[in-house]
Every structure is written in structure tokens, then in C-alpha cells.
Design a protein around this motif. Structure first.
Motif, mmCIF file in Angstrom:
data_model
loop_
_atom_site.group_PDB
_atom_site.id
_atom_site.type_symbol
_atom_site.label_atom_id
_atom_site.label_comp_id
_atom_site.label_asym_id
_atom_site.label_seq_id
_atom_site.Cartn_x
_atom_site.Cartn_y
_atom_site.Cartn_z
ATOM 1 N N GLY A 1 0.813 -1.212 0.000
ATOM 2 C CA GLY A 1 0.000 0.000 0.000
ATOM 3 C C GLY A 1 0.842 1.255 0.000
ATOM 4 O O GLY A 1 0.548 2.228 -0.722
ATOM 5 N N ALA A 2 1.924 1.275 0.796
ATOM 6 C CA ALA A 2 2.789 2.448 0.849
ATOM 7 C C ALA A 2 3.479 2.696 -0.480
ATOM 8 O O ALA A 2 3.595 3.845 -0.937
ATOM 9 C CB ALA A 2 3.826 2.277 1.962
ATOM 10 N N VAL A 3 3.956 1.620 -1.136
ATOM 11 C CA VAL A 3 4.627 1.779 -2.433
ATOM 12 C C VAL A 3 3.634 2.267 -3.492
ATOM 13 O O VAL A 3 3.948 3.154 -4.294
ATOM 14 C CB VAL A 3 5.279 0.447 -2.858
ATOM 15 N N LEU A 4 2.439 1.701 -3.506
ATOM 16 C CA LEU A 4 1.419 2.147 -4.460
ATOM 17 C C LEU A 4 1.079 3.622 -4.248
ATOM 18 O O LEU A 4 0.940 4.390 -5.213
ATOM 19 C CB LEU A 4 0.149 1.305 -4.304
ATOM 20 N N LEU A 5 0.946 4.034 -2.988
ATOM 21 C CA LEU A 5 0.636 5.430 -2.691
ATOM 22 C C LEU A 5 1.747 6.348 -3.178
ATOM 23 O O LEU A 5 1.484 7.401 -3.769
ATOM 24 C CB LEU A 5 0.421 5.608 -1.185
ATOM 25 N N THR A 6 3.010 5.956 -2.955
ATOM 26 C CA THR A 6 4.139 6.783 -3.379
ATOM 27 C C THR A 6 4.165 6.943 -4.891
ATOM 28 O O THR A 6 4.346 8.054 -5.413
ATOM 29 C CB THR A 6 5.461 6.157 -2.897
ATOM 30 N N ILE A 7 3.996 5.843 -5.628
ATOM 31 C CA ILE A 7 4.014 5.911 -7.088
ATOM 32 C C ILE A 7 2.853 6.764 -7.595
ATOM 33 O O ILE A 7 3.003 7.587 -8.508
ATOM 34 C CB ILE A 7 3.953 4.498 -7.695
ATOM 35 N N CYS A 8 1.683 6.580 -6.993
ATOM 36 C CA CYS A 8 0.505 7.356 -7.409
ATOM 37 C C CYS A 8 0.722 8.846 -7.165
ATOM 38 O O CYS A 8 0.392 9.680 -8.012
ATOM 39 C CB CYS A 8 -0.724 6.853 -6.654
ATOM 40 N N LEU A 9 1.299 9.194 -6.027
ATOM 41 C CA LEU A 9 1.581 10.598 -5.732
ATOM 42 C C LEU A 9 2.605 11.175 -6.703
ATOM 43 O O LEU A 9 2.455 12.304 -7.190
ATOM 44 C CB LEU A 9 2.087 10.734 -4.298
ATOM 45 N N MET A 10 3.663 10.423 -6.992
ATOM 46 C CA MET A 10 4.704 10.879 -7.904
ATOM 47 C C MET A 10 4.115 11.175 -9.286
ATOM 48 O O MET A 10 4.383 12.220 -9.881
ATOM 49 C CB MET A 10 5.801 9.823 -8.007
ATOM 50 N N LEU A 11 3.305 10.253 -9.784
ATOM 51 C CA LEU A 11 2.688 10.451 -11.098
ATOM 52 C C LEU A 11 1.715 11.627 -11.088
ATOM 53 O O LEU A 11 1.669 12.414 -12.045
ATOM 54 C CB LEU A 11 1.966 9.169 -11.527
ATOM 55 N N THR A 12 0.948 11.755 -10.010
ATOM 56 C CA THR A 12 -0.029 12.841 -9.940
ATOM 57 C C THR A 12 0.647 14.204 -9.920
ATOM 58 O O THR A 12 0.249 15.129 -10.644
ATOM 59 C CB THR A 12 -0.914 12.684 -8.696
ATOM 60 N N VAL A 13 1.674 14.326 -9.097
ATOM 61 C CA VAL A 13 2.384 15.605 -9.017
ATOM 62 C C VAL A 13 3.055 15.935 -10.347
ATOM 63 O O VAL A 13 3.029 17.075 -10.810
ATOM 64 C CB VAL A 13 3.422 15.567 -7.876
ATOM 65 N N HIS A 14 3.650 14.930 -10.983
ATOM 66 C CA HIS A 14 4.272 15.179 -12.289
ATOM 67 C C HIS A 14 3.229 15.584 -13.319
ATOM 68 O O HIS A 14 3.451 16.502 -14.114
ATOM 69 C CB HIS A 14 5.008 13.921 -12.764
ATOM 70 N N LEU A 15 2.084 14.903 -13.316
ATOM 71 C CA LEU A 15 1.035 15.220 -14.282
ATOM 72 C C LEU A 15 0.522 16.643 -14.089
ATOM 73 O O LEU A 15 0.345 17.387 -15.067
ATOM 74 C CB LEU A 15 -0.119 14.221 -14.143
ATOM 75 N N VAL A 16 0.277 17.042 -12.859
ATOM 76 C CA VAL A 16 -0.210 18.398 -12.593
ATOM 77 C C VAL A 16 0.814 19.433 -13.037
ATOM 78 O O VAL A 16 0.494 20.419 -13.707
ATOM 79 C CB VAL A 16 -0.541 18.567 -11.095
ATOM 80 N N GLY A 17 2.089 19.211 -12.683
ATOM 81 C CA GLY A 17 3.121 20.183 -13.017
ATOM 82 C C GLY A 17 3.395 20.283 -14.499
ATOM 83 O O GLY A 17 3.760 21.359 -15.000
ATOM 84 N N ALA A 18 3.256 19.164 -15.240
ATOM 85 C CA ALA A 18 3.562 19.146 -16.671
ATOM 86 C C ALA A 18 2.304 19.179 -17.533
ATOM 87 O O ALA A 18 2.343 18.821 -18.714
ATOM 88 C CB ALA A 18 4.388 17.903 -16.998
ATOM 89 N N LEU A 19 1.206 19.630 -16.963
ATOM 90 C CA LEU A 19 -0.078 19.578 -17.654
ATOM 91 C C LEU A 19 -0.062 20.312 -18.987
ATOM 92 O O LEU A 19 -0.656 19.871 -19.970
ATOM 93 C CB LEU A 19 -1.162 20.178 -16.747
ATOM 94 N N THR A 20 0.628 21.433 -19.040
ATOM 95 C CA THR A 20 0.659 22.232 -20.268
ATOM 96 C C THR A 20 1.838 21.892 -21.167
ATOM 97 O O THR A 20 1.941 22.454 -22.270
ATOM 98 C CB THR A 20 0.713 23.727 -19.920
ATOM 99 N N ALA A 21 2.732 20.994 -20.725
ATOM 100 C CA ALA A 21 3.932 20.697 -21.502
ATOM 101 C C ALA A 21 3.886 19.319 -22.161
ATOM 102 O O ALA A 21 4.515 19.113 -23.201
ATOM 103 C CB ALA A 21 5.170 20.794 -20.605
ATOM 104 N N LEU A 22 3.161 18.362 -21.580
ATOM 105 C CA LEU A 22 3.128 17.008 -22.114
ATOM 106 C C LEU A 22 2.235 16.912 -23.347
ATOM 107 O O LEU A 22 1.245 17.645 -23.485
ATOM 108 C CB LEU A 22 2.620 16.030 -21.051
ATOM 109 N N ALA A 23 2.589 15.983 -24.234
ATOM 110 C CA ALA A 23 1.756 15.702 -25.399
ATOM 111 C C ALA A 23 0.466 15.026 -24.943
ATOM 112 O O ALA A 23 0.440 14.364 -23.896
ATOM 113 C CB ALA A 23 2.504 14.798 -26.370
ATOM 114 N N PRO A 24 -0.621 15.164 -25.715
ATOM 115 C CA PRO A 24 -1.905 14.568 -25.314
ATOM 116 C C PRO A 24 -1.817 13.065 -25.031
ATOM 117 O O PRO A 24 -2.426 12.574 -24.080
ATOM 118 C CB PRO A 24 -2.818 14.851 -26.507
ATOM 119 N N LEU A 25 -1.037 12.323 -25.862
ATOM 120 C CA LEU A 25 -0.924 10.879 -25.638
ATOM 121 C C LEU A 25 -0.239 10.583 -24.303
ATOM 122 O O LEU A 25 -0.680 9.704 -23.553
ATOM 123 C CB LEU A 25 -0.131 10.240 -26.783
ATOM 124 N N ALA A 26 0.834 11.321 -23.997
ATOM 125 C CA ALA A 26 1.530 11.117 -22.725
ATOM 126 C C ALA A 26 0.624 11.456 -21.547
ATOM 127 O O ALA A 26 0.623 10.759 -20.522
ATOM 128 C CB ALA A 26 2.798 11.966 -22.684
#
Length: 454
Positions: free
Chosen positions: A189-214
Motif C-alpha cells: 500500500g505504501a509503495v502504491l501510494l508513493t508511485i501514485c503521488l509521484m505520477l499525480t504531481v508530475h502530471l499536474v506540473g507538466a499539464l501544459t507541456a506534455l503531449a496529449p498521448l503522454a
């Protein structure tokens, strides 16, 4: 108590040190906005995601061993960051640092509060815990700032290694409490939470920079991980008595919003000064350093006020000071530093000296002794998730000032003040609803007794 709290020096130094390293890291490693915010957030994310299992380990195993393991892991992360040739390995090093801090911080709070009854003594212990983190925050600004300016950013990570050795040696012989919680830590559970948080924070921060497919792929991964976590009822190490407490939930919401404002504003201010105005890392450190100094000086006052007034009132007072400080900084961004930045940093430091003891004491007093490390972990998880999301949100809104953007710090400061106000409002709503339910239950009980008597 003081020896145990020395570990908080390390956590504080790593949290603040990145603010004076950002400009040099961006220049030497050619980091994009998304990479830079992930380097700044990786420590907070790993810290936040792994804290539930770290708190559970401290409650169920030997707290001394968990504490020492965290210190050693933190030192390893410092070395990895210092030798990193690219952003990828630098992010890995920051994650290792965060994992080490996650292990040591809740164990430290549990060790220093063991055997202390509710009241002034425990409040002073919690204040010392917070103040030592503030001292580390101060050192993490000035010492790495000088190292970056004179020797380069790699030495700004290596200078923490002697502190790691000193703290490990000084705390090796501490005693651990005999009270233990039962059950097995939920590592998955802790590892899943960490990975989910990492992806979420990256997605929010790169929302305007990532390609639509990514964006789509990353969004789907987050949904799948979140669904898995929900299906297995989250991280199972957090006792129901902890998460069901309105005081603990209010403290988490309040700290989350506050640290979104703190970390986001420091990130924007540091880049605005170094990237936008060409200030050296040492100059940036000296401008920010009134914040942790006033934090350490006011934490004891905050603990005493909690004893007299109660945690909710003191937290509300501190959050109000924080919001006003950032609003002033945003409004006076073109003024001399002794008019704008320095008074604002002093106000932020005083606000943290009020809010941190209030949230910590309020939550610790609401939980039994055998779950205090878990409670401490949950609080720090909330504040670090808030900090990481603060940076990511400001990046996504494109309000972080850089040399290329030409933006002032004003907009970022106003948004950061809004983060804190949102956390304060959410905490107030939780406490108000709990109070209304308690009053309703008391009224129903009184009515039933009156009916029975008639």
C-alpha cells in the motif's frame, strides 16, 4: 530529547536546501520546468507516500532501529544526489532522501513523547521537535547556499553527510519505548501510494507541456493505481481510530493547505530571485533565512499558547499571519528587500511557529500512545503532499517567475496565500461538523434522559 531531535536537522536541511540549489541545477543539468519541479518535489513525495508504513514500523517494531535506519538511508540519498549526472538519478537520490526522512521523523516524535502525559510537558517536547526542524531549515538555506556559491551544487549535498554521521553516532544508544502496536506493515500500500503521488504531481506540473498521448497514458496509470488503492482500502497501516478522529483530519487538512502555500511560495520566490533577478544562492538563502529563525524562536510561544487557548484558535491565528505575510509580499514585490521580502519571511516564520505546534499537539492528544508514530506520519504526509502539490500547481498555472518568463513573484504569492486559506477553511469545516454532531448527540441523550425520568 535534544539528541533525538537532531535528526530533524537533516529533514529540515533537505527541505529548504533545494530552494537555493534550484538555479544552479537548472543551469548545469538543463532541466525543463517539469523536471525542475519534480526534483524539488521528489523528496516531499517519497516522504509523504512512505510515511504511513514508516509510522507503522515505528509503532510495531523497535523505534530506535527504525530511527537509525532512516538516518542512514538519508545519508545514502545525499551521496546519490551529489554524484548524479542527470535529472533522473538526481530524482532517485531525492526519493532516497525522502524515504530516509520518512523513517526517522515519526519514530523521533514517538520517542520524545513516550511517557509524557498530556499537557505542558508534552507540548514543550513537540515544540522542541518542530523548532529543531526549523533550525535545520535555516542551516539548509545558509550552508548549502554558501556551498553552491563557492564550490558548486554537488558539494551542497555532500555537506550533509558529516551531519548524518554525527546524528547516527549521537543517537545510537537511545532507548526505545516498550509500547507496541500489533499487525504487519502494509508495504504494498505504501509503495502504491508513493508511485501514485509521484505520477499525480508530475502530471499536474507538466499539464501544459506534455503531449496529449503522454497525458492520457499517465492519467490512466494514475486512475488504475488509485482504483487499486481504493479496492484494498488504502494503506492498511493507519488505524481507524486515527483517521476517524476529526481533530486529526482537521490538522492534516490545515497543515496540507499551509505547506502548499509555504513550499510553493518559497519555490517561486527562490526562482524569482535566482533565475529572474540573478541573485546568488547565498543571497537567496540570506533573504529567506528570517523565516526558519523566527519559526524556531516562536515555536515555544506557540506551544504555550496552545496550552492556554487550545489548538484550533492558535492554528487559526498562525494561518491568518501567514496569509497576510504572503499578501504583503505579493503587493510589495517591487519594494526594497527590508520592506517586502524580509518582513514577509519573518511573518511566515512566526506563523509556522504557531501553526505547527497547534496541529501537532491537537492531533497527538487525540490519539492513544501506541499510535502516535502513525499519527505523526499522517501529519507529515499531509504537509508534504500539500507542499508537492503547491509546487506542481504553480508550475501548471505558469506563474513561477524565471528569466525567460519575466514574471514577478506577486501572482505566485497570491495563489500560495489562497492554498493556505483553503486548508484553514477545510479544517474549520471538519471541526464545526464534529462539534455539531457532538452537540446533537448530547441533546438527544439529554432528551432521552428527561423522557425516561418523566
Amino acid at each position: 530529547m535534544i539528541i533525538i531531535c537532531l535528526a530533524l536537522l537533516l529533514e529540515g536541511m533537505s527541505t529548504s536546501g533545494i530552494n537555493v540549489q534550484l538555479g544552479a541545477l537548472r543551469t548545469e543539468l538543463s532541466l525543463s520546468d517539469g523536471e525542475l519541479q519534480l526534483v524539488a518535489s521528489a523528496f516531499l513525495i517519497a516522504y509523504a507516500g512512505l510515511l504511513p508504513i514508516a509510522g507503522a514500523l515505528a509503532d510495531r517494531l523497535d523505534r530506535r532501529r527504525v530511527f537509525l535506519a532512516g538516518i542512514a538511508l538519508f545519508g545514502l540519498g545525499c551521496v546519490v544526489c551529489a554524484v548524479a549526472p542527470s535529472s533522473a538519478l538526481l530524482i532517485v537520490g531525492r526519493v532516497i532522501q525522502g524515504a530516509g526522512a520518512a523513517l526517522s521523523a515519526p519514530a523521533a516524535l514517538a520517542l520524545i513523547t513516550a511517557g509524557l502525559p498530556e499537557g505542558a510537558s508534552r507540548n514543550r517536547a513537540v515544540a522542541i521537535y518542530g523548532a529543531m526542524g526549523a533550525v535545520g531549515f535555516s542551516l539548509g538555506l545558509v550552508v548549502p547556499g554558501a556551498a553552491v556559491t563557492w564550490f558548486g551544487w554537488r558539494w551542497s549535498f555532500l555537506i550533509s553527510v558529516p551531519a548524518v554521521v554525527l546524528v547516527f553516532a549521537a543517537t545510537y544508544g537511545i532507548r526505545s519505548a516498550s509500547i507496541r502496536a500489533q499487525g504487519r506493515p502494509d508495504i504494498i500500500g505504501a509503495v502504491l501510494l508513493t508511485i501514485c503521488l509521484m505520477l499525480t504531481v508530475h502530471l499536474v506540473g507538466a499539464l501544459t507541456a506534455l503531449a496529449p498521448l503522454a497525458l492520457a497514458i499517465e492519467g490512466i496509470l494514475i486512475i488504475l493505481l488509485a482504483t487499486w488503492l481504493i479496492a484494498r482500502r488504502g494503506v492498511r497501516d493507519i488505524p481507524r481510530s486515527v483517521v476517524s478522529s476529526p481533530r486529526v483530519r482537521a490538522a492534516c487538512l490545515g497543515l496540507g493547505g499551509l505547506f502548499a502555500g509555504v513550499v510553493g511560495s518559497m519555490y517561486a520566490l527562490s526562482l524569482g530571485l535566482s533565475d529572474g533577478q540573478g541573485a546568488s544562492a547565498l543571497a537567496v538563502a540570506l533573504l529567506i533565512v528570517p523565516q526558519p529563525i523566527l519559526f524556531s524562536l516562536s515555536a515555544g510561544v506557540g506551544a504555550r499558547l496552545v496550552t492556554m487557548w487550545g489548538a484550533p484558535r492558535v492554528f487559526a491565528l498562525g494561518a491568518g499571519v501567514f496569509i497576510l505575510s504572503l499578501l504583503w509580499l505579493g503587493s510589495a514585490h517591487g519594494a526594497p528587500v527590508w520592506v517586502g521580502i524580509l518582513p514577509s519571511m519573518a511573518g511566515v516564520g512566526i506563523s509556522l511557529g504557531l501553526c505547527f505546534p497547534a496541529a501537532s499537539v491537537g492531533a497527538v492528544d487525540a490519539t492513544p500512545p501506541e499510535t502516535r508514530a502513525t499519527t505523526a506520519g499522517l501529519l507529515t504526509t499531509a504537509q508534504n503532499i500539500g507542499g508537492a502539490m503547491g509546487i506542481a500547481t504553480l508550475t501548471a498555472l505558469s506563474v513561477v517567475p524565471t528569466a525567460a518568463s519575466g514574471l514577478s513573484i506577486a501572482t505566485a504569492m497570491f495563489w500560495s496565500a489562497g492554498f493556505a486559506a483553503t486548508g484553514l477553511l477545510a479544517a474549520a469545516i471538519v471541526l464545526l461538523r464534529a462539534r455539531l454532531r457532538t452537540d446533537a448527540a448530547a441533546a438527544a441523550t439529554a432528551t432521552m434522559k428527561a423522557t425516561t425520568a418523566r
